[in-house]
Scaffold this active site. Structure first.
Site, PDB file in Angstrom:
ATOM      1  N   GLU A   1       0.854  -1.185   0.000  1.00 44.53           N
ATOM      2  CA  GLU A   1       0.000   0.000   0.000  1.00 44.53           C
ATOM      3  C   GLU A   1       0.894   1.240   0.000  1.00 44.53           C
ATOM      4  OE1 GLU A   1      -2.539  -0.537   3.416  1.00 44.53           O
ATOM      5  OE2 GLU A   1      -3.605  -2.202   2.436  1.00 44.53           O
TER       6      GLU A   1
ATOM      7  N   THR B   1       2.226   1.308   3.444  1.00 46.19           N
ATOM      8  CA  THR B   1       2.564   0.022   4.062  1.00 46.19           C
ATOM      9  C   THR B   1       3.277  -0.855   3.053  1.00 46.19           C
ATOM     10  OG1 THR B   1       0.500   0.188   5.315  1.00 46.19           O
ATOM     11  CG2 THR B   1       1.626  -1.943   5.356  1.00 46.19           C
TER      12      THR B   1
ATOM     13  N   GLU C   1       9.057  -8.310  -3.506  1.00 44.36           N
ATOM     14  CA  GLU C   1       8.912  -9.606  -2.786  1.00 44.36           C
ATOM     15  C   GLU C   1       9.719  -9.634  -1.506  1.00 44.36           C
ATOM     16  OE1 GLU C   1      10.198 -12.234  -5.765  1.00 44.36           O
ATOM     17  OE2 GLU C   1       8.194 -12.503  -6.589  1.00 44.36           O
TER      18      GLU C   1
ATOM     19  N   HIS D   1      31.174  -2.392 -21.491  1.00 42.51           N
ATOM     20  CA  HIS D   1      30.688  -1.791 -22.738  1.00 42.51           C
ATOM     21  C   HIS D   1      31.148  -0.327 -22.866  1.00 42.51           C
ATOM     22  CE1 HIS D   1      27.870  -5.176 -23.098  1.00 42.51           C
ATOM     23  NE2 HIS D   1      27.532  -4.736 -24.289  1.00 42.51           N
TER      24      HIS D   1
ATOM     25  N   ARG E   1      34.973  -5.701 -29.518  1.00 46.14           N
ATOM     26  CA  ARG E   1      35.413  -4.312 -29.355  1.00 46.14           C
ATOM     27  C   ARG E   1      36.942  -4.251 -29.259  1.00 46.14           C
ATOM     28  NH1 ARG E   1      34.133   1.072 -29.876  1.00 46.14           N
ATOM     29  NH2 ARG E   1      35.071   2.319 -28.219  1.00 46.14           N
TER      30      ARG E   1
HETATM   31  C1  LIG Z   1       8.535  -2.187  -9.898  1.00 42.31           C
HETATM   32  C2  LIG Z   1       7.894  -2.712  -8.653  1.00 42.31           C
HETATM   33  C3  LIG Z   1       6.929  -3.695  -8.760  1.00 42.31           C
HETATM   34  C4  LIG Z   1       6.294  -4.168  -7.617  1.00 42.31           C
HETATM   35  N1  LIG Z   1       5.278  -5.100  -7.748  1.00 42.31           N
HETATM   36  C5  LIG Z   1       4.520  -5.407  -6.674  1.00 42.31           C
HETATM   37  C6  LIG Z   1       3.341  -6.219  -6.822  1.00 42.31           C
HETATM   38  O1  LIG Z   1       3.032  -6.700  -7.920  1.00 42.31           O
HETATM   39  N2  LIG Z   1       2.559  -6.411  -5.729  1.00 42.31           N
HETATM   40  C7  LIG Z   1       2.860  -5.874  -4.508  1.00 42.31           C
HETATM   41  O2  LIG Z   1       2.105  -6.089  -3.560  1.00 42.31           O
HETATM   42  N3  LIG Z   1       3.974  -5.121  -4.330  1.00 42.31           N
HETATM   43  C8  LIG Z   1       4.803  -4.870  -5.387  1.00 42.31           C
HETATM   44  N4  LIG Z   1       5.915  -4.065  -5.225  1.00 42.31           N
HETATM   45  C9  LIG Z   1       6.170  -3.453  -3.930  1.00 42.31           C
HETATM   46  C10 LIG Z   1       7.371  -4.031  -3.220  1.00 42.31           C
HETATM   47  O3  LIG Z   1       7.125  -5.345  -2.812  1.00 42.31           O
HETATM   48  C11 LIG Z   1       7.697  -3.073  -2.051  1.00 42.31           C
HETATM   49  O4  LIG Z   1       8.216  -1.895  -2.630  1.00 42.31           O
HETATM   50  C12 LIG Z   1       8.658  -3.668  -1.072  1.00 42.31           C
HETATM   51  O5  LIG Z   1       8.046  -4.707  -0.372  1.00 42.31           O
HETATM   52  C13 LIG Z   1       9.177  -2.651  -0.066  1.00 42.31           C
HETATM   53  O6  LIG Z   1       8.147  -1.906   0.501  1.00 42.31           O
HETATM   54  P1  LIG Z   1       8.263  -0.304   0.520  1.00 42.31           P
HETATM   55  O7  LIG Z   1       8.539   0.140  -0.864  1.00 42.31           O
HETATM   56  O8  LIG Z   1       7.069   0.253   1.183  1.00 42.31           O
HETATM   57  O9  LIG Z   1       9.563   0.001   1.385  1.00 42.31           O
HETATM   58  P2  LIG Z   1       9.625   0.206   2.971  1.00 42.31           P
HETATM   59  O10 LIG Z   1       8.925  -0.877   3.669  1.00 42.31           O
HETATM   60  O11 LIG Z   1       9.238   1.603   3.289  1.00 42.31           O
HETATM   61  O12 LIG Z   1      11.174   0.007   3.228  1.00 42.31           O
HETATM   62  C14 LIG Z   1      12.122   0.966   2.752  1.00 42.31           C
HETATM   63  C15 LIG Z   1      13.458   0.695   3.438  1.00 42.31           C
HETATM   64  O13 LIG Z   1      13.338   0.953   4.831  1.00 42.31           O
HETATM   65  C16 LIG Z   1      14.212   0.114   5.549  1.00 42.31           C
HETATM   66  N5  LIG Z   1      13.428  -0.636   6.546  1.00 42.31           N
HETATM   67  C17 LIG Z   1      12.086  -0.781   6.622  1.00 42.31           C
HETATM   68  N6  LIG Z   1      11.747  -1.512   7.693  1.00 42.31           N
HETATM   69  C18 LIG Z   1      12.900  -1.858   8.313  1.00 42.31           C
HETATM   70  C19 LIG Z   1      13.224  -2.623   9.466  1.00 42.31           C
HETATM   71  N7  LIG Z   1      12.286  -3.209  10.230  1.00 42.31           N
HETATM   72  N8  LIG Z   1      14.510  -2.782   9.788  1.00 42.31           N
HETATM   73  C20 LIG Z   1      15.486  -2.232   9.039  1.00 42.31           C
HETATM   74  N9  LIG Z   1      15.239  -1.487   7.944  1.00 42.31           N
HETATM   75  C21 LIG Z   1      13.974  -1.308   7.585  1.00 42.31           C
HETATM   76  C22 LIG Z   1      14.906  -0.790   4.546  1.00 42.31           C
HETATM   77  O14 LIG Z   1      16.142  -0.239   4.183  1.00 42.31           O
HETATM   78  C23 LIG Z   1      13.972  -0.747   3.356  1.00 42.31           C
HETATM   79  O15 LIG Z   1      14.655  -1.002   2.156  1.00 42.31           O
HETATM   80  C24 LIG Z   1       6.628  -3.639  -6.346  1.00 42.31           C
HETATM   81  C25 LIG Z   1       7.631  -2.655  -6.244  1.00 42.31           C
HETATM   82  C26 LIG Z   1       8.252  -2.193  -7.377  1.00 42.31           C
HETATM   83  C27 LIG Z   1       9.290  -1.119  -7.254  1.00 42.31           C
END
Ligand SMILES: Cc1cc2nc3c(=O)[nH]c(=O)nc-3n(C[C@H](O)[C@H](O)[C@H](O)COP(=O)(O)OP(=O)(O)OC[C@H]3O[C@@H](n4cnc5c(N)ncnc54)[C@H](O)[C@@H]3O)c2cc1C
Length: 548
Positions: free
Chosen positions: A273, A276, A530, A505, A435
């Site tokens: 979300e 989230t 994931e 490259h 190359r």
């Molecule tokens: C191109 C793309 C495709 C995607 N496709 C899907 C999909 O099909 N379905 C779906 O549901 N989701 C999808 N996602 C979402 C993806 O799974 C999430 O972006 C990912 O799980 C991370 O969640 P967030 O982006 O909210 O990062 P956050 O949860 O905000 O985390 C950001 C950073 O905060 C730090 N952090 C957070 N919590 C902790 C902790 N407890 N301890 C230490 N460090 C922490 C880490 O460094 C982490 O990398 C996709 C994302 C992208 C970019």
């Protein structure tokens, strides 16, 4: 060859003994995994080191299996020894710098990694000349991945998927990427005919029941042609299939699995979300009981983010909060199969006859183009009661079922990442052979050979770690440690190999007309989804390794 096998036999037991000792000490430090958050930095180190040790073991087992099968290969033996040597040197160095955190007793180290014998073998096994030799072979063969695979089904799967991917997908991949197009129906139709959407669906539910290894090998080949326009199409049905097999009622399996397996239903997975991500237990999108047109069901309200393929998809596997009591956390979540109409383009709105609305808008991304990833808004969107996976029994089990699905997704991502790294290695090996600078092909220079040798070695380790996880998952579908390890390691390998390939490259690696520039931007998404890398390391891998 025998000499290199002997090197592996000297290094691996020492490596395993030290890793086990470090994990034992890590269990004490973190109170059996309960205090990981008080030791996050060290827990991450342990998770990564344990993953690398497993990768070294998997590559060594593969080299040994080739010898046993009468198909020995000097390059594979050299890779197995070089990788084991590299991991051993790295772990020994880390222990030296973080001695107190690791807590490996001096006497354990002295009789294993720090012994004169093992230290000497480690130096020999990862000497630059070894990597250069591997690199020369990579340039000579243009990195062709024709290595021995145990099992006729897997080999046939590789051949047919390769022929399809190179003939039908590769010619379209660049155009789809540059124009941010949706994957064409021609690719979906062809994959449908080849049965690629039902590889892990048991035959009784209309699938191929092929098992995880052929599925991974096919994924690899598709991803070598295009990560987003082919290899990743299989991920979503894989996740839904595993969740349904684990928690669906018999009627739900019979209803949903055959059309998923036949590729008649395209799938999106909607967990994340806007506010989230990693903290999945805090999902806020609500599902409230209700009735529409005399049918019992649920009204979905709320926002979702990053739902890949949500436009084209016919169904979304959606994680929503069915218990309004927020203190229930993960136990208040349920998994739904949400039907919708397919839409092309980057934005869509679906209106249900009863008034429900689903709006989707794709977020532009530098890579991973072809499926589009959407922010979604649900307003009183109605879903029949029969679409809650597990029905009454499934209420409150959505988190658990989703995690089951993610384990399958992570395994598949090991294959996606290996395939993408393979693509980068192939174009780079070819480029290095063609190359010329300073009057010679750049592949004649030592450093280019060394770099290609290391790239190929790390890729071989990632691939074998993934295959090993696939075989384990065939035996026990409930595992999540090994699939997470292969996802973690193979994703990093893909990022590193594509970036090294881009450097080889030179300036042309930055030009859109060279495929390596696409591979670089595609790879960077792999450690994010994931389970973003730090979360995968801490909450899945470290937690399992340190618990108990
Ligand atoms: C191109 C793309 C495709 C995607 N496709 C899907 C999909 O099909 N379905 C779906 O549901 N989701 C999808 N996602 C979402 C993806 O799974 C999430 O972006 C990912 O799980 C991370 O969640 P967030 O982006 O909210 O990062 P956050 O949860 O905000 O985390 C950001 C950073 O905060 C730090 N952090 C957070 N919590 C902790 C902790 N407890 N301890 C230490 N460090 C922490 C880490 O460094 C982490 O990398 C996709 C994302 C992208 C970019």
């Amino acid at each position: 060859m025998r000499a290199m096998a002997n090197e592996v036999s000297a290094i691996l037991p020492a490596l395993r003994a030290v890793m086990d000792s470090a994990l034992e000490s890590g269990r004490r430090l973190t109170d059996g995994g309960r205090a990981i958050d008080e030791h996050q930095v060290h827990a991450e180190r342990l998770a990564y080191a344990a993953t690398e040790v497993k990768a070294a073991e998997a590559l060594a087992a593969y080299a040994a299996s080739r010898r046993d099968a009468g198909a020995p290969d000097a390059t594979t033996d050299a890779m197995a020894a070089a990788f084991a040597g590299e991991v051993a040197a790295k772990l020994r160095g880390a222990i030296e710098v973080h001695r107190d955190d690791f807590g490996v007793p001096d006497d354990v180290l002295a009789r294993t990694l720090a012994s004169a014998e093992v230290s000497g073998v480690v130096r020999a096994a990862q000497h630059e000349s070894r990597f250069r030799g591997i690199g020369q072979e990579v340039i000579r063969t243009r990195a062709a991945n024709n290595g021995y695979i145990d099992g006729d089904v897997a080999e046939m799967a590789r051949d047919s998927a390769r022929a399809f991917a190179r003939k039908e997908v590769a010619p379209l991949a660049e155009h789809i990427h540059r124009h941010d197009d949706l994957v064409p129906e021609s690719i979906i139709n062809a994959m449908r005919e080849l049965g690629y959407f039902g590889m892990s669906v048991p035959e009784e539910y209309g699938g191929q029941g092929m098992g995880n290894l052929p599925m991974i090998i096919i994924t690899e080949e598709l991803s070598t042609a295009s990560l987003a326009a082919a290899g990743s199409l299989i991920t979503r049905p894989e996740i839904l299939t595993k969740a349904l097999l684990k928690g669906g009622t018999e009627a739900q399996k019979r209803h949903w699995l055959p059309p998923v397996a036949a590729g008649e239903l395209m799938v999106g997975i909607s967990v994340t979300e806007p506010d989230t991500g990693s903290d999945v237990a805090s999902v806020r999108c609500r599902a409230e009981r209700g009735e529409q047109g005399g049918a019992a069901g649920w009204f979905i309200n709320g926002a979702k983010a990053w739902c890949t393929f949500a436009g084209r998809a016919d169904v979304l596997a959606l994680l929503a909060r069915t218990d309004p009591d927020a203190t229930k956390g993960a136990r208040g979540l349920s998994l739904f199969i949400v039907p919708k109409n397919p839409f092309p383009g980057h934005e869509f709105e679906m209106k249900q006859p009863g008034g429900g609305v689903l709006h989707g808008k794709a977020d532009r991304t530098p890579g991973y183009r072809g499926m589009h990833s959407y922010t979604l808004g649900f307003e009183r969107y109605f879903v029949p009661a029969a679409n809650l996976i597990g029905e009454a029994d499934g209420e409150g089990k959505g988190f658990y079922l989703q995690m089951q699905g993610f384990a399958a997704g992570r395994l598949q991502t090991g294959g996606r990442a290996s395939g993408l790294a393979q693509a980068a290695l192939e174009v780079t090996a070819t480029y290095a052979g063609e190359r010329k600078q300073f009057g010679r092909p750049i592949g004649d220079f030592q450093l280019t050979q060394y770099k290609l040798g290391r790239m190929a070695t790390h890729l071989a380790a990632a691939r074998q770690l993934t295959y090993a996880a696939a075989r384990l998952m065939d035996d026990d579908e409930s595992i999540s440690l090994e699939p997470s390890m292969c996802k973690l390691f193979a994703s990093d390998v893909a990022v590193w190999v594509t970036q090294e390939g881009q450097l080889i490259h030179g300036g042309w690696g930055y030009a859109e007309e060279y495929a390596i520039s696409r591979h670089v931007v595609d790879a960077t998404v792999l450690p994010i989804f994931e389970g973003v890398k730090p979360i995968l390391e801490l909450k899945v891998i470290a937690r399992q390794l340190l618990s108990g």
